[in-house]
Design an enzyme around this catalytic site. Structure first.
Site, PDB file in Angstrom:
ATOM      1  CD  GLN A  42     -27.430 -33.892 -16.162  1.00 11.68           C
ATOM      2  OE1 GLN A  42     -28.263 -34.383 -15.819  1.00 11.68           O
ATOM      3  NE2 GLN A  42     -26.102 -34.330 -16.007  1.00 11.68           N
ATOM      4  CG  HIS A  62     -24.689 -17.963 -19.558  1.00 11.12           C
ATOM      5  ND1 HIS A  62     -25.983 -18.031 -19.959  1.00 11.12           N
ATOM      6  CD2 HIS A  62     -23.966 -18.984 -20.111  1.00 11.12           C
ATOM      7  CE1 HIS A  62     -26.212 -18.916 -20.925  1.00 11.12           C
ATOM      8  NE2 HIS A  62     -25.052 -19.309 -21.167  1.00 11.12           N
ATOM      9  CG  ASP A  75     -24.850 -21.565 -23.641  1.00 12.24           C
ATOM     10  OD1 ASP A  75     -25.208 -21.776 -22.493  1.00 12.24           O
ATOM     11  OD2 ASP A  75     -24.121 -20.862 -23.829  1.00 12.24           O
ATOM     12  NE  ARG A 100     -35.906 -39.911 -14.002  1.00 13.41           N
ATOM     13  CZ  ARG A 100     -34.776 -39.323 -13.528  1.00 13.41           C
ATOM     14  NH1 ARG A 100     -33.488 -39.869 -13.567  1.00 13.41           N
ATOM     15  NH2 ARG A 100     -34.870 -38.284 -12.619  1.00 13.41           N
ATOM     16  CG  HIS A 145     -32.943 -33.727 -13.814  1.00  8.68           C
ATOM     17  ND1 HIS A 145     -32.820 -34.909 -13.952  1.00  8.68           N
ATOM     18  CD2 HIS A 145     -31.545 -33.459 -13.340  1.00  8.68           C
ATOM     19  CE1 HIS A 145     -31.702 -35.756 -13.571  1.00  8.68           C
ATOM     20  NE2 HIS A 145     -30.972 -34.830 -13.430  1.00  8.68           N
ATOM     21  CG  ASN A 189     -33.170 -36.291 -10.724  1.00 12.10           C
ATOM     22  OD1 ASN A 189     -33.017 -37.451 -10.749  1.00 12.10           O
ATOM     23  ND2 ASN A 189     -32.248 -35.399 -10.628  1.00 12.10           N
ATOM     24  CD  GLU A 190     -29.694 -37.596  -7.922  1.00 13.40           C
ATOM     25  OE1 GLU A 190     -28.927 -36.756  -7.679  1.00 13.40           O
ATOM     26  OE2 GLU A 190     -29.200 -38.792  -8.457  1.00 13.40           O
ATOM     27  CG  ASN A 330     -31.658 -41.094  -9.519  1.00 13.10           C
ATOM     28  OD1 ASN A 330     -32.563 -41.766  -9.860  1.00 13.10           O
ATOM     29  ND2 ASN A 330     -31.423 -39.528  -9.903  1.00 13.10           N
ATOM     30  CE1 TYR A 332     -26.464 -41.828  -9.930  1.00 12.04           C
ATOM     31  CE2 TYR A 332     -25.070 -42.576 -11.566  1.00 12.04           C
ATOM     32  CZ  TYR A 332     -26.317 -41.797 -11.245  1.00 12.04           C
ATOM     33  OH  TYR A 332     -27.011 -41.190 -12.448  1.00 12.04           O
ATOM     34  CD  GLU A 399     -30.062 -40.042 -12.605  1.00  6.61           C
ATOM     35  OE1 GLU A 399     -28.764 -39.986 -12.091  1.00  6.61           O
ATOM     36  OE2 GLU A 399     -30.832 -39.139 -12.835  1.00  6.61           O
TER      37      GLU A 399
HETATM   38  C1  NOJ Z   1     -27.585 -37.893 -10.591  1.00 10.52           C
HETATM   39  C2  NOJ Z   1     -28.362 -36.697 -11.552  1.00 10.52           C
HETATM   40  O1  NOJ Z   1     -29.649 -36.756 -11.597  1.00 10.52           O
HETATM   41  C3  NOJ Z   1     -27.800 -36.477 -12.900  1.00 10.52           C
HETATM   42  O2  NOJ Z   1     -28.210 -35.584 -13.276  1.00 10.52           O
HETATM   43  C4  NOJ Z   1     -26.125 -36.734 -12.820  1.00 10.52           C
HETATM   44  O3  NOJ Z   1     -25.786 -36.402 -14.134  1.00 10.52           O
HETATM   45  C5  NOJ Z   1     -25.868 -38.151 -12.353  1.00 10.52           C
HETATM   46  N1  NOJ Z   1     -26.494 -38.319 -11.019  1.00 10.52           N
HETATM   47  C6  NOJ Z   1     -24.497 -38.329 -12.434  1.00 10.52           C
HETATM   48  O4  NOJ Z   1     -23.789 -37.836 -11.427  1.00 10.52           O
END
Ligand code: NOJ
Length: 493
Positions: A42, A62, A75, A100, A145, A189-190, A330, A332, A399
């Site tokens: 990212q 790509h 990229d 992190r 990740h 991660n997730e 994580n 949200y 997160e």
């Molecule tokens: C979870 C992910 O780990 C992360 O890569 C993502 O950008 C965020 N949540 C937000 O969607």
């Protein structure tokens, strides 16, 4: 409904309604960790520089750009490969205790395997870690990740068992190379996004769709890989490096639609499928009973001779159980859950196996990402549920954050952090052992299928400028003040 009655009704159903007056005014403890997060694909860019190998996100962006809402790629992204010193300066400016970030497997091992190590990639991460340590910032490192070396996807990827040993070799290389300076490791991660998104519903690279089968195989191998990496650390590195290793699992909070026994039961089942799928094998042992029985029964009804949910041997159950030194979480958002009749046998999928009606209330606020309804009280309920159900683990929130369209004056984000952190603090008063909080994200970055259209950063990044200029948003100032004062309001008690 009369406003007053609505308020009372909401209080009864949801605990309380968040308003500025409700913000928790207790200070966070001195040893509570505040940090920020990013991930390799990212932010790094430099996708083919200095010997890096191709990964599944390089390949996907790509070759299938129509899947990304603005057709963009990682990229260049935030160009952190070249600008890591600036990134660390931003982390420092916030006063964060930890940062992190994740390692790109194919930047370190371009062929995926441990026989060729890319010195330039190793140097990049050594420099980043050194820059953090020189500034008294604790590195919190994620091994995976979502950016699998493409060469391993070509051999079948996570649903194929060969990957377990490959991940274990990669983990050992990372512990060896960076472990003297890294005290907090996260294996995955997730993983639910890797498995459900990557192999069942196609919403993440490699965008394959074999629902009801591949996500379970993928998870089986991810859990084995995680456990193997943890044991390698435990046996070969812990005595000299003295760090902690765990996994980051994601979930929303799931709230029953009513207090009927059916809705309560459907909701707990949903929690076990969404979160128990990963935490149960690691913290309690084996998959949750409700997953085992339901998927086995549905598999039989489908005429299969064995369950679509793979089985762990008792040795494997014991090997995976206990492979944690804390819990990475994580989260949200929140969803409501209502019981429904079991979905008909036929098309297989994880969601048909769960068989519930999940929805988000239309009166919940959202900013940019459609899935991310802002429901602060869900945080408190989730932390309390995890504590109660999984033996009170130390929880590091790895997160939490919200997206918008990139305004520097980001009041939505300020309020989100204030209200979610308020609920973290309240959960701590309730007894949850929360040891830290990590804001997603340090800066705007490549948001997967949303490309650069949804922004999560405390710092704005100008993606039109070759310099990728970083500018603090209002939320950066707020978060900085919170870290400094350990307090969410003007003054704490
Ligand atoms: C979870 C992910 O780990 C992360 O890569 C993502 O950008 C965020 N949540 C937000 O969607």
């Amino acid at each position: 409904m009369e406003p007053k009655i609505f308020l009372i009704y909401s209080f009864l159903i949801f605990g309380y309604i968040q308003a500025e007056d409700d913000v928790n005014n207790k200070a966070f403890p001195d040893d509570f960790l505040f940090g920020t997060a990013t991930a390799s694909y990212q932010v790094e860019g430099a996708w083919n520089e200095d010997g890096k190998g191709e990964n599944i996100w390089d390949r996907l962006t790509h070759t299938r750009s129509s899947l990304i809402s603005d057709g963009s790629t990682g990229d260049v992204a935030c160009d952190s490969y070249h600008k890591y010193k600036e990134d660390v300066a931003l982390v420092k400016e916030l006063g964060s205790q930890h940062y992190r970030f994740s390692l790109s497997w194919s930047r370190i091992l371009p062929n995926g395997t441990a026989d060729v190590v890319n010195l330039a990639g190793v140097t990049y991460y050594r420099n980043l870690i050194k820059e953090l340590k020189d500034n008294n910032i604790e590195p919190l490192v994620t091994l995976y990740h979502w950016d699998l070396p493409q060469v391993f996807q070509d051999q079948g990827g996570w649903p194929d068992e060969f990957i377990v040993d490959k991940f274990a070799d990669y983990a050992r290389v990372c512990f060896e190379l960076f472990g003297s300076d890294v005290k907090y490791w996260l294996t995955f991660n997730e993983p639910k996004q890797t498995c459900l998104g990557g192999y069942a519903d196609g919403s993440k690279a490699p965008a394959l769709q074999n629902p009801g089968v591949a996500e379970y195989k993928c998870t089986h191998n991810v859990l084995k890989s995680h456990a193997k990496a943890w044991h390698i650390y435990d046996q070969e590195f812990r005595a000299t490096q003295n760090g902690k290793v765990s996994i980051t699992i994601d979930t929303s909070w799931y709230e029953p639609d009513s207090n009927s026994a059916q809705d309560e039961e459907a909701t707990e089942r949903k929690r076990m499928f969404e979160f128990g799928w990963y935490i149960h094998p690691i913290f309690i042992g084996d998959y949750p009973e409700v997953m085992k029985t339901r998927i086995a029964a549905r598999s039989t009804a489908e005429g299969l001779s064995e369950s679509r949910l793979p089985t762990f041997t008792s040795e494997e159950v014991a090997y995976i159980r206990g492979t944690h030194d804390f819990l990475g979480l994580n989260t949200y958002s929140t969803s409501m859950v209502k019981a429904i009749d079991d979905l008909p046998i036929g098309q297989t999928s994880f969601y048909n196996d769960v068989s519930v009606n999940e929805y988000q209330r239309s009166d919940w606020e959202t900013a940019a990402s459609g899935w991310l309804k802002i429901v602060p009280w869900g945080m408190r309920k989730l932390l309390n549920w995890i504590s109660k159900t999984f033996n009170d683990p130390p929880i590091l929130i790895t997160e939490n954050g919200v997206s918008d369209y990139g305004d520097v004056d980001d009041t939505v984000r300020v309020n989100y952090y204030r209200d979610y952190l308020s609920n973290v603090r309240s959960a701590m008063e309730d007894g949850a052992n929360v040891i830290g909080y990590t804001a997603w994200s340090l800066m705007d970055n490549f948001e997967w299928y949303a490309g650069y259209t949804e922004k999560f950063g405390l710092y704005k990044v100008d993606f039109n400028s070759p310099n990728r200029t970083r500018t603090p948003k209002t939320s950066a100032a707020y978060y900085k003040k919170v870290i400094q004062t350990r307090c969410l309001v003007d003054s704490c008690v």
